[in-house]
Design a protein around this motif. Structure first.
Motif, PDB file in Angstrom:
ATOM      1  N   HIS A   1     -69.510 -13.579   1.847  1.00  0.00           N
ATOM      2  CA  HIS A   1     -69.372 -14.997   2.179  1.00  0.00           C
ATOM      3  C   HIS A   1     -68.467 -15.218   3.391  1.00  0.00           C
ATOM      4  CE1 HIS A   1     -71.427 -16.315  -1.475  1.00  0.00           C
ATOM      5  NE2 HIS A   1     -70.819 -15.305  -2.070  1.00  0.00           N
ATOM      6  N   GLN A   2     -68.403 -14.245   4.284  1.00  0.00           N
ATOM      7  CA  GLN A   2     -67.554 -14.385   5.462  1.00  0.00           C
ATOM      8  C   GLN A   2     -67.899 -15.694   6.190  1.00  0.00           C
ATOM      9  OE1 GLN A   2     -66.473 -12.082   9.590  1.00  0.00           O
ATOM     10  NE2 GLN A   2     -67.774 -11.009   8.182  1.00  0.00           N
ATOM     11  N   TRP A   3     -66.875 -16.370   6.660  1.00  0.00           N
ATOM     12  CA  TRP A   3     -67.042 -17.700   7.249  1.00  0.00           C
ATOM     13  C   TRP A   3     -68.032 -17.720   8.408  1.00  0.00           C
ATOM     14  CZ3 TRP A   3     -65.958 -18.479  12.377  1.00  0.00           C
ATOM     15  CH2 TRP A   3     -65.161 -17.520  13.009  1.00  0.00           C
ATOM     16  N   ILE A   4     -68.139 -16.665   9.152  1.00  0.00           N
ATOM     17  CA  ILE A   4     -69.031 -16.651  10.320  1.00  0.00           C
ATOM     18  C   ILE A   4     -70.501 -16.804   9.913  1.00  0.00           C
ATOM     19  CG2 ILE A   4     -69.430 -14.166  10.587  1.00  0.00           C
ATOM     20  CD1 ILE A   4     -68.566 -14.822  13.640  1.00  0.00           C
ATOM     21  N   HIS A   5     -70.776 -16.544   8.617  1.00  0.00           N
ATOM     22  CA  HIS A   5     -72.131 -16.696   8.093  1.00  0.00           C
ATOM     23  C   HIS A   5     -72.325 -18.015   7.350  1.00  0.00           C
ATOM     24  CE1 HIS A   5     -72.598 -12.501   9.058  1.00  0.00           C
ATOM     25  NE2 HIS A   5     -71.731 -12.113   8.141  1.00  0.00           N
ATOM     26  N   THR A   6     -71.301 -18.473   6.641  1.00  0.00           N
ATOM     27  CA  THR A   6     -71.520 -19.557   5.680  1.00  0.00           C
ATOM     28  C   THR A   6     -70.771 -20.863   5.944  1.00  0.00           C
ATOM     29  OG1 THR A   6     -69.772 -18.682   4.258  1.00  0.00           O
ATOM     30  CG2 THR A   6     -72.020 -17.911   3.820  1.00  0.00           C
TER      31      THR A   6
ATOM     32  N   ARG B   1     -72.047 -21.373  16.244  1.00  0.00           N
ATOM     33  CA  ARG B   1     -72.775 -21.690  15.007  1.00  0.00           C
ATOM     34  C   ARG B   1     -72.737 -20.460  14.107  1.00  0.00           C
ATOM     35  NH1 ARG B   1     -78.883 -21.811  17.604  1.00  0.00           N
ATOM     36  NH2 ARG B   1     -78.395 -20.308  19.221  1.00  0.00           N
ATOM     37  N   THR B   2     -73.240 -20.588  12.909  1.00  0.00           N
ATOM     38  CA  THR B   2     -73.258 -19.439  12.012  1.00  0.00           C
ATOM     39  C   THR B   2     -74.243 -18.388  12.525  1.00  0.00           C
ATOM     40  OG1 THR B   2     -74.922 -20.479  10.610  1.00  0.00           O
ATOM     41  CG2 THR B   2     -72.599 -20.736   9.940  1.00  0.00           C
ATOM     42  N   ILE B   3     -74.018 -17.154  12.077  1.00  0.00           N
ATOM     43  CA  ILE B   3     -74.926 -16.064  12.413  1.00  0.00           C
ATOM     44  C   ILE B   3     -75.385 -15.390  11.129  1.00  0.00           C
ATOM     45  CG2 ILE B   3     -73.971 -15.654  14.725  1.00  0.00           C
ATOM     46  CD1 ILE B   3     -72.502 -13.177  13.528  1.00  0.00           C
ATOM     47  N   ALA B   4     -76.572 -14.783  11.193  1.00  0.00           N
ATOM     48  CA  ALA B   4     -77.128 -14.061  10.049  1.00  0.00           C
ATOM     49  C   ALA B   4     -76.350 -12.788   9.792  1.00  0.00           C
ATOM     50  CB  ALA B   4     -78.596 -13.739  10.299  1.00  0.00           C
ATOM     51  N   HIS B   5     -76.336 -12.354   8.568  1.00  0.00           N
ATOM     52  CA  HIS B   5     -75.801 -11.050   8.203  1.00  0.00           C
ATOM     53  C   HIS B   5     -76.712  -9.987   8.818  1.00  0.00           C
ATOM     54  CE1 HIS B   5     -74.741 -13.818   4.916  1.00  0.00           C
ATOM     55  NE2 HIS B   5     -73.719 -13.038   4.636  1.00  0.00           N
ATOM     56  N   GLY B   6     -76.117  -8.956   9.409  1.00  0.00           N
ATOM     57  CA  GLY B   6     -76.921  -7.868   9.958  1.00  0.00           C
ATOM     58  C   GLY B   6     -77.809  -7.222   8.914  1.00  0.00           C
ATOM     59  N   TYR B   7     -77.250  -7.017   7.718  1.00  0.00           N
ATOM     60  CA  TYR B   7     -78.033  -6.382   6.664  1.00  0.00           C
ATOM     61  C   TYR B   7     -79.148  -7.282   6.135  1.00  0.00           C
ATOM     62  CZ  TYR B   7     -74.906  -2.418   6.701  1.00  0.00           C
ATOM     63  OH  TYR B   7     -74.204  -1.316   7.088  1.00  0.00           O
TER      64      TYR B   7
ATOM     65  N   PRO C   1     -77.041  -4.670  17.785  1.00  0.00           N
ATOM     66  CA  PRO C   1     -76.572  -4.925  19.154  1.00  0.00           C
ATOM     67  C   PRO C   1     -76.307  -6.383  19.511  1.00  0.00           C
ATOM     68  CG  PRO C   1     -78.494  -3.478  19.159  1.00  0.00           C
ATOM     69  CD  PRO C   1     -78.337  -4.006  17.768  1.00  0.00           C
ATOM     70  N   ALA C   2     -76.958  -7.329  18.823  1.00  0.00           N
ATOM     71  CA  ALA C   2     -76.789  -8.744  19.182  1.00  0.00           C
ATOM     72  C   ALA C   2     -76.649  -9.597  17.931  1.00  0.00           C
ATOM     73  CB  ALA C   2     -77.990  -9.225  20.005  1.00  0.00           C
ATOM     74  N   PRO C   3     -75.782 -10.615  17.978  1.00  0.00           N
ATOM     75  CA  PRO C   3     -75.696 -11.543  16.846  1.00  0.00           C
ATOM     76  C   PRO C   3     -76.974 -12.371  16.743  1.00  0.00           C
ATOM     77  CG  PRO C   3     -74.400 -12.349  18.692  1.00  0.00           C
ATOM     78  CD  PRO C   3     -74.908 -10.988  19.082  1.00  0.00           C
ATOM     79  N   VAL C   4     -77.276 -12.815  15.532  1.00  0.00           N
ATOM     80  CA  VAL C   4     -78.497 -13.576  15.263  1.00  0.00           C
ATOM     81  C   VAL C   4     -78.093 -14.971  14.787  1.00  0.00           C
ATOM     82  CG1 VAL C   4     -80.623 -13.655  13.919  1.00  0.00           C
ATOM     83  CG2 VAL C   4     -79.705 -11.444  14.663  1.00  0.00           C
ATOM     84  N   PRO C   5     -78.020 -15.932  15.719  1.00  0.00           N
ATOM     85  CA  PRO C   5     -77.576 -17.284  15.352  1.00  0.00           C
ATOM     86  C   PRO C   5     -78.590 -18.020  14.471  1.00  0.00           C
ATOM     87  CG  PRO C   5     -77.499 -16.936  17.738  1.00  0.00           C
ATOM     88  CD  PRO C   5     -78.250 -15.794  17.148  1.00  0.00           C
ATOM     89  N   VAL C   6     -78.074 -18.873  13.595  1.00  0.00           N
ATOM     90  CA  VAL C   6     -78.939 -19.726  12.803  1.00  0.00           C
ATOM     91  C   VAL C   6     -79.846 -20.502  13.769  1.00  0.00           C
ATOM     92  CG1 VAL C   6     -77.319 -21.691  12.715  1.00  0.00           C
ATOM     93  CG2 VAL C   6     -78.986 -21.350  10.870  1.00  0.00           C
ATOM     94  N   GLY C   7     -81.103 -20.663  13.375  1.00  0.00           N
ATOM     95  CA  GLY C   7     -82.077 -21.358  14.221  1.00  0.00           C
ATOM     96  C   GLY C   7     -82.848 -20.436  15.144  1.00  0.00           C
ATOM     97  N   SER C   8     -82.445 -19.181  15.250  1.00  0.00           N
ATOM     98  CA  SER C   8     -83.162 -18.247  16.121  1.00  0.00           C
ATOM     99  C   SER C   8     -84.330 -17.627  15.371  1.00  0.00           C
ATOM    100  CB  SER C   8     -82.212 -17.174  16.654  1.00  0.00           C
ATOM    101  OG  SER C   8     -81.650 -16.423  15.604  1.00  0.00           O
TER     102      SER C   8
ATOM    103  N   THR D   1     -78.388 -17.949   0.912  1.00  0.00           N
ATOM    104  CA  THR D   1     -78.979 -17.212  -0.206  1.00  0.00           C
ATOM    105  C   THR D   1     -78.592 -15.743  -0.137  1.00  0.00           C
ATOM    106  OG1 THR D   1     -80.827 -18.760  -0.371  1.00  0.00           O
ATOM    107  CG2 THR D   1     -81.156 -16.571  -1.330  1.00  0.00           C
ATOM    108  N   TYR D   2     -78.667 -15.161   1.058  1.00  0.00           N
ATOM    109  CA  TYR D   2     -78.272 -13.754   1.208  1.00  0.00           C
ATOM    110  C   TYR D   2     -76.790 -13.583   0.874  1.00  0.00           C
ATOM    111  CZ  TYR D   2     -77.772  -9.043   2.881  1.00  0.00           C
ATOM    112  OH  TYR D   2     -77.497  -7.702   2.939  1.00  0.00           O
ATOM    113  N   ALA D   3     -75.964 -14.502   1.310  1.00  0.00           N
ATOM    114  CA  ALA D   3     -74.533 -14.430   0.989  1.00  0.00           C
ATOM    115  C   ALA D   3     -74.325 -14.431  -0.521  1.00  0.00           C
ATOM    116  CB  ALA D   3     -73.787 -15.601   1.626  1.00  0.00           C
TER     117      ALA D   3
END
Length: 154
Positions: free
Chosen positions: A44-49, A61-67, A100-107, A36-38
């Motif tokens: 729509h960078q692949w690392i998110h979607t 796995r995918t990670i959340a957008h920092g913003y 400072p840290a990536p936020v993986p899906v499911g976290s 939804t954020y994408a």
């Protein structure tokens, strides 16, 4: 989670200078939220979607957008502080934003907030500067740190 503090009017806002407001509830990062954020951000960078490609990527796995995480500061902060008795509140800006840290899906993420200063501004207003630390459950590093500024006017 901290209980919500309610302040009324400019004098009570000024009295918050230096106050630690505690933690919001934990928010789960889901793929639906990321997608939804994408869609609304156009990022729509692949690392998110792209779940298949991200599974083979650096985080497994995918990670959340920092913003996206940073944008949660508004509703998460509302869990900690409610301001009444003012004419309006305006987001003035954000300083010193870091991821400072990536936020993986499911976290899960929660906000720790403190009012670092309250100072007068033009037209009888007050600028509240807040430190935001978005804690990432199970991580020694936060997901995001920022300094958020809001102007309140009578």
């Amino acid at each position: 989670m901290s209980s919500t503090l309610t302040v009324h009017g400019m004098d009570q806002i000024a009295a918050l200078d230096g106050k630690d407001l505690g933690h919001s509830s934990w928010w789960e990062v889901t793929q639906e939220l990321i997608d939804t954020y994408a869609g609304v951000s156009g990022d729509h960078q692949w690392i998110h979607t792209d779940t298949a490609r991200a599974a083979a990527g650096p985080y497994g796995r995918t990670i959340a957008h920092g913003y996206m995480v940073l944008s949660w500061g508004i509703p998460m902060f509302a869990e900690l502080l409610q301001v009444t008795g003012v004419g309006r509140a305006l987001n003035y800006g954000v300083n010193k934003v870091r991821f400072p840290a990536p936020v993986p899906v499911g976290s899960r993420v929660r906000l720790h907030a403190a009012v670092t200063s309250v100072e007068p501004v033009a037209h009888g207003g007050m600028r509240m500067t807040r430190s935001f630390t978005f804690e990432l459950e199970g991580s020694a590093k936060p997901a995001c740190v920022a300094e958020s500024l809001t102007h309140f006017y009578p």
